[in-house]
Motif scaffolding. Structure first.
Motif, PDB file in Angstrom:
ATOM      1  N   ALA A 187       0.820  -1.213   0.000  1.00  0.00           N
ATOM      2  CA  ALA A 187       0.000   0.000   0.000  1.00  0.00           C
ATOM      3  C   ALA A 187       0.853   1.261   0.000  1.00  0.00           C
ATOM      4  O   ALA A 187       0.483   2.276  -0.603  1.00  0.00           O
ATOM      5  CB  ALA A 187      -0.929  -0.004   1.214  1.00  0.00           C
ATOM      6  N   ARG A 188       2.001   1.213   0.657  1.00  0.00           N
ATOM      7  CA  ARG A 188       2.862   2.393   0.744  1.00  0.00           C
ATOM      8  C   ARG A 188       3.462   2.785  -0.600  1.00  0.00           C
ATOM      9  O   ARG A 188       3.944   3.911  -0.774  1.00  0.00           O
ATOM     10  CB  ARG A 188       3.987   2.143   1.752  1.00  0.00           C
ATOM     11  N   ARG A 189       3.430   1.868  -1.563  1.00  0.00           N
ATOM     12  CA  ARG A 189       3.986   2.175  -2.874  1.00  0.00           C
ATOM     13  C   ARG A 189       3.057   3.041  -3.724  1.00  0.00           C
ATOM     14  O   ARG A 189       3.458   3.544  -4.771  1.00  0.00           O
ATOM     15  CB  ARG A 189       4.311   0.872  -3.621  1.00  0.00           C
ATOM     16  N   VAL A 190       1.822   3.177  -3.288  1.00  0.00           N
ATOM     17  CA  VAL A 190       0.885   4.064  -3.989  1.00  0.00           C
ATOM     18  C   VAL A 190       1.024   5.460  -3.402  1.00  0.00           C
ATOM     19  O   VAL A 190       0.837   5.646  -2.197  1.00  0.00           O
ATOM     20  CB  VAL A 190      -0.570   3.574  -3.841  1.00  0.00           C
ATOM     21  N   PRO A 191       1.371   6.469  -4.204  1.00  0.00           N
ATOM     22  CA  PRO A 191       1.564   7.824  -3.664  1.00  0.00           C
ATOM     23  C   PRO A 191       0.300   8.351  -2.993  1.00  0.00           C
ATOM     24  O   PRO A 191      -0.804   8.160  -3.494  1.00  0.00           O
ATOM     25  CB  PRO A 191       1.903   8.657  -4.912  1.00  0.00           C
ATOM     26  N   ARG A 192       0.474   8.994  -1.870  1.00  0.00           N
ATOM     27  CA  ARG A 192      -0.687   9.583  -1.186  1.00  0.00           C
ATOM     28  C   ARG A 192      -1.346  10.659  -2.030  1.00  0.00           C
ATOM     29  O   ARG A 192      -2.526  10.951  -1.875  1.00  0.00           O
ATOM     30  CB  ARG A 192      -0.252  10.207   0.144  1.00  0.00           C
ATOM     31  N   THR A 193      -0.576  11.257  -2.913  1.00  0.00           N
ATOM     32  CA  THR A 193      -1.112  12.339  -3.734  1.00  0.00           C
ATOM     33  C   THR A 193      -1.956  11.831  -4.886  1.00  0.00           C
ATOM     34  O   THR A 193      -2.572  12.615  -5.597  1.00  0.00           O
ATOM     35  CB  THR A 193       0.039  13.181  -4.317  1.00  0.00           C
ATOM     36  N   GLU A 194      -1.966  10.492  -5.109  1.00  0.00           N
ATOM     37  CA  GLU A 194      -2.761   9.963  -6.217  1.00  0.00           C
ATOM     38  C   GLU A 194      -4.234  10.163  -5.910  1.00  0.00           C
ATOM     39  O   GLU A 194      -4.792   9.571  -4.981  1.00  0.00           O
ATOM     40  CB  GLU A 194      -2.464   8.468  -6.423  1.00  0.00           C
ATOM     41  N   ASP A 195      -4.887  10.995  -6.679  1.00  0.00           N
ATOM     42  CA  ASP A 195      -6.287  11.339  -6.443  1.00  0.00           C
ATOM     43  C   ASP A 195      -7.177  10.405  -7.250  1.00  0.00           C
ATOM     44  O   ASP A 195      -7.172  10.429  -8.471  1.00  0.00           O
ATOM     45  CB  ASP A 195      -6.545  12.787  -6.857  1.00  0.00           C
ATOM     46  N   ARG A 196      -7.939   9.582  -6.567  1.00  0.00           N
ATOM     47  CA  ARG A 196      -8.825   8.657  -7.246  1.00  0.00           C
ATOM     48  C   ARG A 196     -10.195   9.274  -7.462  1.00  0.00           C
ATOM     49  O   ARG A 196     -11.083   8.665  -8.014  1.00  0.00           O
ATOM     50  CB  ARG A 196      -8.948   7.375  -6.423  1.00  0.00           C
ATOM     51  N   GLY A 197     -10.351  10.466  -6.971  1.00  0.00           N
ATOM     52  CA  GLY A 197     -11.647  11.104  -7.123  1.00  0.00           C
ATOM     53  C   GLY A 197     -12.601  10.674  -6.013  1.00  0.00           C
ATOM     54  O   GLY A 197     -12.326   9.774  -5.237  1.00  0.00           O
TER      55      GLY A 197
END
Length: 383
Positions: free
Chosen positions: A198-208
């Motif tokens: 899960a940590r490999r997904v950037p926190r800034t990635e906005d999924r809407g």
């Protein structure tokens, strides 16, 4: 956000590339999903033991499971909003961690603690169920139906193992509360495996984000289907084993009957969504699942122990109904909506209302059992 039926262009649109490999996500999802039924599947084989120890009625014993299922509904509604600050993948890990914490709390063998811990477990399961649907849509959209079937199968395997070993574990560990609490271990291990992923997904990635689709006819149809399927599942999960104990079966044999119910769901959960997705015949396979569940429930009510063959056939038919119904509902939502946000919102609505209504089933069945002194009326509720 406007909701509409997704057209061919929507269904085939290429999603934003995931930073995770599909295989890695699939393994993590399956490990997490294995813990989304185990804490609740371990209770029914021990229900009569816990009821005698705590000195509570059948209605109160049913309320334990009902409180967990209704909190699953609350968690399902809140899941998309809770995912915002952490991101869907991290929030999923936290939700399964809450399931583990609730299982640990079941060590305390008093009724208020059992209710509180069950509610905590249910809330974590409800949040995790919706987030898994969104994670599948985002990372594994091309095989959403098949992967959803696989994740439901993983839940069923966990529930099956729990049903089989719940009574022996209570004997070995020294009490029913220890048998319920031990399922914190696999939940926390699954979180430990998932967290680096899960940590490999950037926190800034906005999924809407998307509001619940209150005005969408399709979402309400899916919600009704999920609700009735969930009523069947949680009604039988809670009372199948006690029902046959009432008919004179030893607790371990009744637990094996429940284990068969869990095992028989696996092929239905794999095959029905995959075939429906391949042929686009959602209505046909959904109707078949409903008819199987109806036949099994009617058979168990009218002729619970057929000569020679016993109740095993009824249990298999019930299992096909609930085993296929839940993943069919989730799969058609994932297929219908164009992105993870809208699919997650629709899943949250369907599972939220579904669990809230299904949570009443164990409670009402227990109350009817207290009022009538037998199972015919409670089982009629499932018809």
């Amino acid at each position: 956000m406007s909701y509409r039926a997704a057209g061919d262009h929507d269904r085939t649109a290429t999603p934003r590339r995931s930073p995770l490999s599909p295989a890695l996500v699939l393994v993590g999802v399956l490990l997490l999903a294995a813990n989304l039924r185990t804490p609740l599947a371990g209770y029914p084989p021990l229900l009569e033991t816990a009821r005698a120890y705590l000195g509570i009625s059948s209605g109160a014993a049913g309320f334990v499971q009902a409180s967990a299922v209704m909190m699953m509904g609350v968690g399902s509604f809140l899941a998309p909003r809770l995912a915002g600050p952490l991101g869907w993948e991290r929030a999923l890990g936290v939700a399964v961690g809450v399931v583990g914490a609730g299982s640990v709390a079941r060590l305390i063998p008093v009724f208020p603690a059992l209710i509180a811990s069950s509610m905590l477990v249910g809330f974590g399961i409800g949040v995790a169920g919706v987030l898994i649907a969104g994670v599948i849509k985002h990372h594994l959209a091309d095989r959403a139906g098949t992967v959803t079937g696989g994740y439901v199968v993983s839940m069923m395997i966990g529930a099956t193992v729990t049903s089989v070993v719940a009574v022996p574990l209570a004997t070995v560990l020294g009490g029913w509360s220890f048998s319920l609490a031990v399922w914190a271990v696999p939940a926390l291990l699954a979180v430990a495996v998932w967290w680096p992923v899960a940590r490999r997904v950037p926190r800034t990635e906005d999924r809407g984000s998307a509001a619940l689709p209150w005005r969408t006819e399709f979402a309400w149809l899916a919600t009704c289907f999920m609700a009735t399927t969930s009523v069947q599942f949680w009604g039988w999960l809670t009372w199948l084993s006690p029902y046959y104990q009432h008919l004179g079966w030893p607790s371990q044999h009744a637990a094996l009957l429940q284990a068969l119910w869990s095992v028989a769901q696996i092929p239905a959960a794999l095959l029905f969504p995959a075939l429906a997705e391949r042929r686009r015949k959602w209505a046909f396979w959904s109707l078949l699942s409903v008819l199987c569940g109806l036949a099994g429930t009617a058979g168990a009510l009218l002729l619970p122990e057929p000569p020679v063959v016993g109740p095993w056939g009824w249990v298999v038919l019930m299992a096909i109904g609930v085993g296929a119904g839940f993943p069919l509902g989730l799969s058609v939502i994932a297929w219908h909506f164009p992105d993870a946000a809208s699919a997650g919102a629709a899943s949250g609505m369907a599972m939220g209302f579904g669990y809230l209504l299904a949570g009443l089933a164990p409670l009402l069945m227990g109350l009817l059992l207290d009022l009538t002194g037998g199972y015919p009326v409670p089982l009629t509720l499932l018809l």
